[in-house]
Design a protein around this motif. Structure first.
Motif, PDB file in Angstrom:
ATOM      1  N   GLU A 102      -4.047  64.859 -20.028  1.00  0.00           N
ATOM      2  CA  GLU A 102      -4.414  65.431 -21.787  1.00  0.00           C
ATOM      3  C   GLU A 102      -4.557  63.885 -22.248  1.00  0.00           C
ATOM      4  OE1 GLU A 102      -1.555  67.244 -24.874  1.00  0.00           O
ATOM      5  OE2 GLU A 102      -0.753  67.745 -22.962  1.00  0.00           O
ATOM      6  N   LEU A 103      -4.013  62.687 -21.955  1.00  0.00           N
ATOM      7  CA  LEU A 103      -4.847  61.826 -22.295  1.00  0.00           C
ATOM      8  C   LEU A 103      -4.477  61.016 -20.979  1.00  0.00           C
ATOM      9  CD1 LEU A 103      -3.945  60.544 -25.409  1.00  0.00           C
ATOM     10  CD2 LEU A 103      -1.886  59.374 -24.209  1.00  0.00           C
ATOM     11  N   PRO A 104      -6.081  60.385 -20.930  1.00  0.00           N
ATOM     12  CA  PRO A 104      -6.274  59.482 -20.082  1.00  0.00           C
ATOM     13  C   PRO A 104      -6.431  57.801 -21.071  1.00  0.00           C
ATOM     14  CG  PRO A 104      -8.646  60.155 -21.186  1.00  0.00           C
ATOM     15  CD  PRO A 104      -7.543  61.031 -21.828  1.00  0.00           C
ATOM     16  N   VAL A 105      -5.159  57.904 -20.496  1.00  0.00           N
ATOM     17  CA  VAL A 105      -4.815  56.130 -20.736  1.00  0.00           C
ATOM     18  C   VAL A 105      -5.453  55.086 -19.844  1.00  0.00           C
ATOM     19  CG1 VAL A 105      -3.019  53.897 -21.458  1.00  0.00           C
ATOM     20  CG2 VAL A 105      -2.586  56.843 -21.991  1.00  0.00           C
ATOM     21  N   THR A 106      -6.178  53.857 -20.378  1.00  0.00           N
ATOM     22  CA  THR A 106      -6.776  52.746 -19.159  1.00  0.00           C
ATOM     23  C   THR A 106      -5.372  51.809 -19.281  1.00  0.00           C
ATOM     24  OG1 THR A 106      -8.454  52.195 -20.888  1.00  0.00           O
ATOM     25  CG2 THR A 106      -9.216  54.098 -19.297  1.00  0.00           C
ATOM     26  N   GLU A 107      -5.180  51.291 -20.765  1.00  0.00           N
ATOM     27  CA  GLU A 107      -4.413  50.135 -20.718  1.00  0.00           C
ATOM     28  C   GLU A 107      -3.592  50.067 -21.827  1.00  0.00           C
ATOM     29  OE1 GLU A 107      -5.415  45.403 -22.647  1.00  0.00           O
ATOM     30  OE2 GLU A 107      -6.391  46.717 -22.459  1.00  0.00           O
ATOM     31  N   ILE A 108      -1.897  50.340 -21.551  1.00  0.00           N
ATOM     32  CA  ILE A 108      -0.822  50.057 -22.211  1.00  0.00           C
ATOM     33  C   ILE A 108      -0.552  48.087 -22.265  1.00  0.00           C
ATOM     34  CG2 ILE A 108       1.674  50.905 -22.725  1.00  0.00           C
ATOM     35  CD1 ILE A 108       0.423  52.728 -20.244  1.00  0.00           C
ATOM     36  N   ALA A 109      -0.469  48.239 -23.911  1.00  0.00           N
ATOM     37  CA  ALA A 109      -0.528  46.587 -24.443  1.00  0.00           C
ATOM     38  C   ALA A 109       1.917  47.128 -24.680  1.00  0.00           C
ATOM     39  CB  ALA A 109      -0.501  46.412 -25.242  1.00  0.00           C
ATOM     40  N   LEU A 110       2.135  46.520 -23.967  1.00  0.00           N
ATOM     41  CA  LEU A 110       3.790  46.498 -24.724  1.00  0.00           C
ATOM     42  C   LEU A 110       4.523  45.071 -25.260  1.00  0.00           C
ATOM     43  CD1 LEU A 110       5.519  47.696 -21.509  1.00  0.00           C
ATOM     44  CD2 LEU A 110       4.998  49.169 -23.254  1.00  0.00           C
ATOM     45  N   ILE A 111       4.233  45.328 -26.698  1.00  0.00           N
ATOM     46  CA  ILE A 111       4.792  43.800 -27.567  1.00  0.00           C
ATOM     47  C   ILE A 111       6.892  44.157 -27.714  1.00  0.00           C
ATOM     48  CG2 ILE A 111       4.111  43.002 -29.543  1.00  0.00           C
ATOM     49  CD1 ILE A 111       1.179  45.150 -29.263  1.00  0.00           C
ATOM     50  N   ASP A 112       6.725  42.995 -27.448  1.00  0.00           N
ATOM     51  CA  ASP A 112       7.762  42.755 -27.820  1.00  0.00           C
ATOM     52  C   ASP A 112       8.236  40.964 -27.840  1.00  0.00           C
ATOM     53  OD1 ASP A 112      10.614  44.792 -27.610  1.00  0.00           O
ATOM     54  OD2 ASP A 112      10.835  42.561 -27.617  1.00  0.00           O
ATOM     55  N   PRO A 113       9.230  40.262 -29.027  1.00  0.00           N
ATOM     56  CA  PRO A 113       9.884  38.780 -29.273  1.00  0.00           C
ATOM     57  C   PRO A 113      10.876  38.874 -28.041  1.00  0.00           C
ATOM     58  CG  PRO A 113      10.467  40.341 -30.615  1.00  0.00           C
ATOM     59  CD  PRO A 113       9.696  40.987 -30.074  1.00  0.00           C
ATOM     60  N   ASP A 114      11.379  39.777 -27.003  1.00  0.00           N
ATOM     61  CA  ASP A 114      12.029  39.545 -26.114  1.00  0.00           C
ATOM     62  C   ASP A 114      11.436  39.086 -25.393  1.00  0.00           C
ATOM     63  OD1 ASP A 114      14.147  39.071 -24.308  1.00  0.00           O
ATOM     64  OD2 ASP A 114      15.764  40.046 -25.508  1.00  0.00           O
ATOM     65  N   ILE A 115      10.962  38.336 -24.460  1.00  0.00           N
ATOM     66  CA  ILE A 115      10.601  38.090 -23.592  1.00  0.00           C
ATOM     67  C   ILE A 115      11.102  38.736 -22.158  1.00  0.00           C
ATOM     68  CG2 ILE A 115       9.087  36.336 -22.334  1.00  0.00           C
ATOM     69  CD1 ILE A 115       7.966  37.222 -24.589  1.00  0.00           C
ATOM     70  N   SER A 116      12.064  37.982 -21.917  1.00  0.00           N
ATOM     71  CA  SER A 116      12.662  38.215 -20.594  1.00  0.00           C
ATOM     72  C   SER A 116      12.814  39.582 -20.583  1.00  0.00           C
ATOM     73  CB  SER A 116      14.148  37.983 -20.674  1.00  0.00           C
ATOM     74  OG  SER A 116      15.022  37.651 -21.366  1.00  0.00           O
TER      75      SER A 116
END
Length: 420
Positions: free
Chosen positions: A26-40
């Protein structure tokens, strides 16, 4: 196809990844960017996401970054699921109002206002980065309070649609109870975010809600919401569980004062989930995640994004401009109703007239949302006090005055305009 998730370090994220993996056609995703200030925290969630995708044989790559610019650049869709102040701020939202005899809840009442004050400026700042680096991207907002945040985005000219899991939760629960595929169920869902009613439940086009309310099933539904079955049958609708804060306010306050906050429960749950995400042997979303909240979030998100990008023209329940749909509200108000979704966005479907028992409360809360947005955008204790005075869960001068002082002091670190 690149999707970016702002707040990607959330323990919700594996629910979203699970949906991407299961619904790849249904949704052919090729790249997912996860963004968050808490690196750990982000690295734990990103590692879990990579293992889930690999286990499912999904080819998408996962990028983990604390940089908004790096994460959203070139994205086709950006999902907002951030929580300014984390669970600590949520705990204040849920406990501070109880001092004044008001419901403590993170998305409505005084707690919801506090969250809006913290959240709207941050969301608008991030959205400007999206406008600059991914100008054609759709912003899908799952960040609460969804109605207020979505209106802020739309007022600023962003390509945004608000999303909540209440409607899809009702649909899936009805389908399970009836033993049918969810595609056979549609809802007469109407109201504002976290202030909605199901006026109809259609099974293959036939409204079966009167039969449901007349059956033993009605008692089960009422019990799950903490409401009297007599109320549901008299109204002839099924309210969302958020209506309990209005229909049983004093009882809810009494219950909340007698037990730990939901934020405290969730914080403990999140700690356990993060331990699981750190375990390299865990490759599917844990069962515990279903208790975290956000059920069916991934299905709703995938369906909405697929319709926006694929111009499917199907009907989904979203948060969208009123534009005359509910004639007793301003056109600029944001409502939660079924809408036709395509490449140009979402257009709300016409609605049957609402009686005063519903339209009155909707108009009341919508007026509060207008004042809340003004307070979030421009600051000022007077604007905060006005918004509290306008909310039906507060609504008294002395209480609004006291809550204003408490709320601003508790959120000072997140509200630069409070610094004198």
């Amino acid at each position: 196809m690149k999707l970016a998730v702002v707040g990607g370090g959330s323990t919700y994220t594996p629910e979203l990844i699970d949906g991407f993996a299961r619904l790849r056609d249904e949704l052919p995703v090729t790249e997912i960017a996860l963004i968050d200030p808490d690196i750990s925290r982000l690295e734990l969630v990103a590692g879990m996401a990579r293992r889930m995708l690999a286990h499912a044989g999904h080819p998408a790559s996962v990028q983990a970054t604390s940089s908004i610019e790096e994460g959203v650049a070139g994205a086709t869709t950006v999902l907002f699921q951030l929580r300014v102040g984390g669970q600590a701020a949520r705990n204040v939202d849920e406990t501070l109002p109880l001092q004044c005899g008001c419901v403590g809840q993170e998305t409505t009442g005084a707690g919801g206002l506090a969250k809006a004050l913290r959240t709207v400026p941050v969301v608008l700042e991030i959205a400007e980065v999206v406008r600059r680096l991914a100008p054609q991207a759709w912003i899908v907002d799952f960040t609460n309070p969804v109605g207020i945040v979505t209106r802020a985005l739309l007022d600023a000219g962003h390509r945004a649609i608000g999303l909540c899991n209440v409607a899809i939760g009702f649909q899936r629960n009805f389908a399970a109870a009836l033993g049918v595929d969810p595609s056979h169920i549609t809802l007469g869902h109407v109201g504002l975010n976290h202030l909605t009613w199901e006026r109809a439940v259609y099974l293959d086009g036939k409204d079966i809600l009167p039969e449901v309310l007349a059956s033993d099933r009605a008692q089960e539904i009422a019990d799950s919401m903490g409401l009297r079955v007599e109320l549901l049958r008299r109204l002839g609708v099924i309210p969302s569980y958020y209506l309990r804060y209005f229909y049983a306010h004093d009882l809810v306050v009494e219950e909340q004062r007698a037990k730990p906050s939901r934020a405290a429960e969730v914080a403990e749950m999140e700690a356990r989930l993060l331990e699981m995400y750190a375990d390299q042997a865990v490759v599917t979303k844990p069962d515990l995640l279903s208790k975290r909240g956000g059920a069916f979030y991934s299905e709703a998100a995938v369906a909405l994004i697929a319709s926006l990008l694929g111009d499917r023209g199907d009907t989904q329940v979203v948060n969208v401009r009123n534009d005359g749909t509910l004639p007793f509200l301003d056109d600029d108000a944001v409502i939660e109703v079924p809408a036709r979704v395509g490449a140009a966005g979402a257009v709300p479907l016409p609605q049957e007239p609402l009686g005063p028992l519903y339209s009155g409360l909707i108009a009341h809360v919508s007026a509060y949302e207008t004042l809340a947005l003004e307070a979030a955008l421009h600051g000022g204790a007077d604007r905060v006090r006005d918004a509290l005075l306008a909310h039906p869960l507060v609504g008294q001068d002395a209480i609004a005055e006291e809550l204003t002082g408490l709320l601003l002091e508790a959120n000072r670190a997140h509200l630069p305009w409070t610094v004198r």
